[in-house]
Design a protein around this motif. Sequence first.
Motif, mmCIF file in Angstrom:
data_model
loop_
_atom_site.group_PDB
_atom_site.id
_atom_site.type_symbol
_atom_site.label_atom_id
_atom_site.label_comp_id
_atom_site.label_asym_id
_atom_site.label_seq_id
_atom_site.Cartn_x
_atom_site.Cartn_y
_atom_site.Cartn_z
ATOM 1 N N HIS A 35 6.306 -16.664 -3.828
ATOM 2 C CA HIS A 35 6.765 -15.491 -3.069
ATOM 3 C C HIS A 35 5.965 -14.457 -3.534
ATOM 4 O O HIS A 35 6.172 -13.365 -2.881
ATOM 5 C CB HIS A 35 8.219 -15.515 -3.186
ATOM 6 C CG HIS A 35 9.033 -16.418 -2.338
ATOM 7 N ND1 HIS A 35 8.764 -16.790 -0.935
ATOM 8 C CD2 HIS A 35 9.876 -17.432 -2.770
ATOM 9 C CE1 HIS A 35 9.591 -17.783 -0.687
ATOM 10 N NE2 HIS A 35 10.199 -18.331 -1.945
ATOM 11 N N ARG A 36 5.610 -14.178 -4.928
ATOM 12 C CA ARG A 36 5.122 -12.955 -5.240
ATOM 13 C C ARG A 36 3.988 -12.279 -4.615
ATOM 14 O O ARG A 36 3.968 -11.189 -4.189
ATOM 15 C CB ARG A 36 4.809 -13.126 -6.658
ATOM 16 C CG ARG A 36 6.135 -13.239 -7.555
ATOM 17 C CD ARG A 36 5.508 -13.556 -9.147
ATOM 18 N NE ARG A 36 6.633 -13.662 -9.844
ATOM 19 C CZ ARG A 36 6.546 -14.255 -11.264
ATOM 20 N NH1 ARG A 36 5.348 -14.524 -11.612
ATOM 21 N NH2 ARG A 36 7.679 -14.446 -11.924
ATOM 22 N N LYS A 37 2.903 -13.115 -4.243
ATOM 23 C CA LYS A 37 1.669 -12.727 -3.407
ATOM 24 C C LYS A 37 2.136 -12.244 -2.001
ATOM 25 O O LYS A 37 1.756 -11.218 -1.819
ATOM 26 C CB LYS A 37 0.788 -13.713 -3.453
ATOM 27 C CG LYS A 37 -0.207 -13.873 -4.700
ATOM 28 C CD LYS A 37 -1.384 -14.732 -4.640
ATOM 29 C CE LYS A 37 -2.183 -14.779 -5.911
ATOM 30 N NZ LYS A 37 -3.400 -15.840 -5.597
ATOM 31 N N PRO A 38 2.794 -13.043 -1.307
ATOM 32 C CA PRO A 38 3.072 -12.584 -0.012
ATOM 33 C C PRO A 38 4.085 -11.273 0.049
ATOM 34 O O PRO A 38 3.805 -10.193 0.800
ATOM 35 C CB PRO A 38 4.073 -13.756 0.692
ATOM 36 C CG PRO A 38 3.702 -14.692 -0.105
ATOM 37 C CD PRO A 38 3.178 -14.436 -1.503
ATOM 38 N N VAL A 39 5.017 -11.037 -0.912
ATOM 39 C CA VAL A 39 5.814 -9.851 -0.942
ATOM 40 C C VAL A 39 4.817 -8.674 -1.563
ATOM 41 O O VAL A 39 4.853 -7.756 -0.905
ATOM 42 C CB VAL A 39 6.884 -10.144 -1.824
ATOM 43 C CG1 VAL A 39 7.604 -8.911 -2.276
ATOM 44 C CG2 VAL A 39 7.871 -11.162 -1.440
ATOM 45 N N PHE A 40 4.090 -8.782 -2.525
ATOM 46 C CA PHE A 40 3.083 -7.728 -2.651
ATOM 47 C C PHE A 40 2.133 -7.409 -1.616
ATOM 48 O O PHE A 40 2.118 -6.168 -1.447
ATOM 49 C CB PHE A 40 2.365 -8.265 -3.845
ATOM 50 C CG PHE A 40 1.304 -7.235 -4.385
ATOM 51 C CD1 PHE A 40 1.662 -6.317 -5.077
ATOM 52 C CD2 PHE A 40 -0.077 -7.574 -4.179
ATOM 53 C CE1 PHE A 40 0.531 -5.195 -5.339
ATOM 54 C CE2 PHE A 40 -1.038 -6.687 -4.517
ATOM 55 C CZ PHE A 40 -0.652 -5.603 -5.198
ATOM 56 N N LEU A 45 0.408 -3.793 2.911
ATOM 57 C CA LEU A 45 0.521 -3.570 4.268
ATOM 58 C C LEU A 45 1.515 -2.798 5.065
ATOM 59 O O LEU A 45 0.966 -1.851 5.881
ATOM 60 C CB LEU A 45 0.864 -5.045 5.066
ATOM 61 C CG LEU A 45 0.369 -5.335 6.650
ATOM 62 C CD1 LEU A 45 -1.075 -4.796 6.631
ATOM 63 C CD2 LEU A 45 0.650 -6.451 7.115
ATOM 64 N N ALA A 46 2.859 -2.705 4.633
ATOM 65 C CA ALA A 46 3.727 -1.841 5.236
ATOM 66 C C ALA A 46 3.306 -0.376 4.762
ATOM 67 O O ALA A 46 3.399 0.627 5.806
ATOM 68 C CB ALA A 46 4.982 -1.887 4.872
ATOM 69 N N ILE A 47 2.840 0.031 3.467
ATOM 70 C CA ILE A 47 2.392 1.447 3.146
ATOM 71 C C ILE A 47 1.403 1.763 4.024
ATOM 72 O O ILE A 47 1.309 2.858 4.477
ATOM 73 C CB ILE A 47 2.473 1.159 1.593
ATOM 74 C CG1 ILE A 47 3.828 1.132 0.955
ATOM 75 C CG2 ILE A 47 1.728 2.861 1.184
ATOM 76 C CD1 ILE A 47 3.348 0.698 -0.743
#
Length: 196
Positions: A35-40, A45-47
């Motif tokens: 899950h680390r890569k997708p969360v990062f 992307l959100a920022i």
Amino acid sequence: MRKKFKKDAEYELDNQWAGDEEEAEPEIIYHEHSHRKPVFFGTILAIVLAIGLSMVSGGYSSEGSSEEVVANRISKSTIAGESLMTDETNAGITAKDFEVTVGDSGGEAKMLIWDFNSEDNDEVQILVNGQPVKEKLILANNPAAISIPVPSTVTIKGLKDFGGGISYAVKFPNDKITYYNVVSVNAGNTYTVKPL
């Protein structure tokens, strides 16, 4: 050659033993590593989207839509030269005189004036204490800057209307407020400018 081969074999055994030790450690959060890569990347992307939207929208305005800003006649968040309308309309506002407080003492202040609707080359005259400082100013979306004494009385007189009424915005950067107004041909609006 044998020494090198022996060292390589020892190195591989050490690495294999270290790898076995890592696998033997229990995960606190199951499948955390997946899950680390997708969360990062999701956070990045959100920022980027938040920055992009704030640039496109010009930031957050608590004053609502352009119609509400013009109806209230003043705005503390309008940027000089900002066009609120895409067509030539006065949004149903009537001519009004304003009292403006700038700075904390007398002296000079800057006044910015522009057409907040679609640019149609309406013309105004600007008088300070009854004396013309701009005989003819063609209103554009790009603000014109005029130095005025404080205290003073600034009058904006309508000269030519090329359709839809003469609508304009005035901003005094010292007081950070934009005033929206309309003026008819041969009529005038007064801005009483005084120190704090």
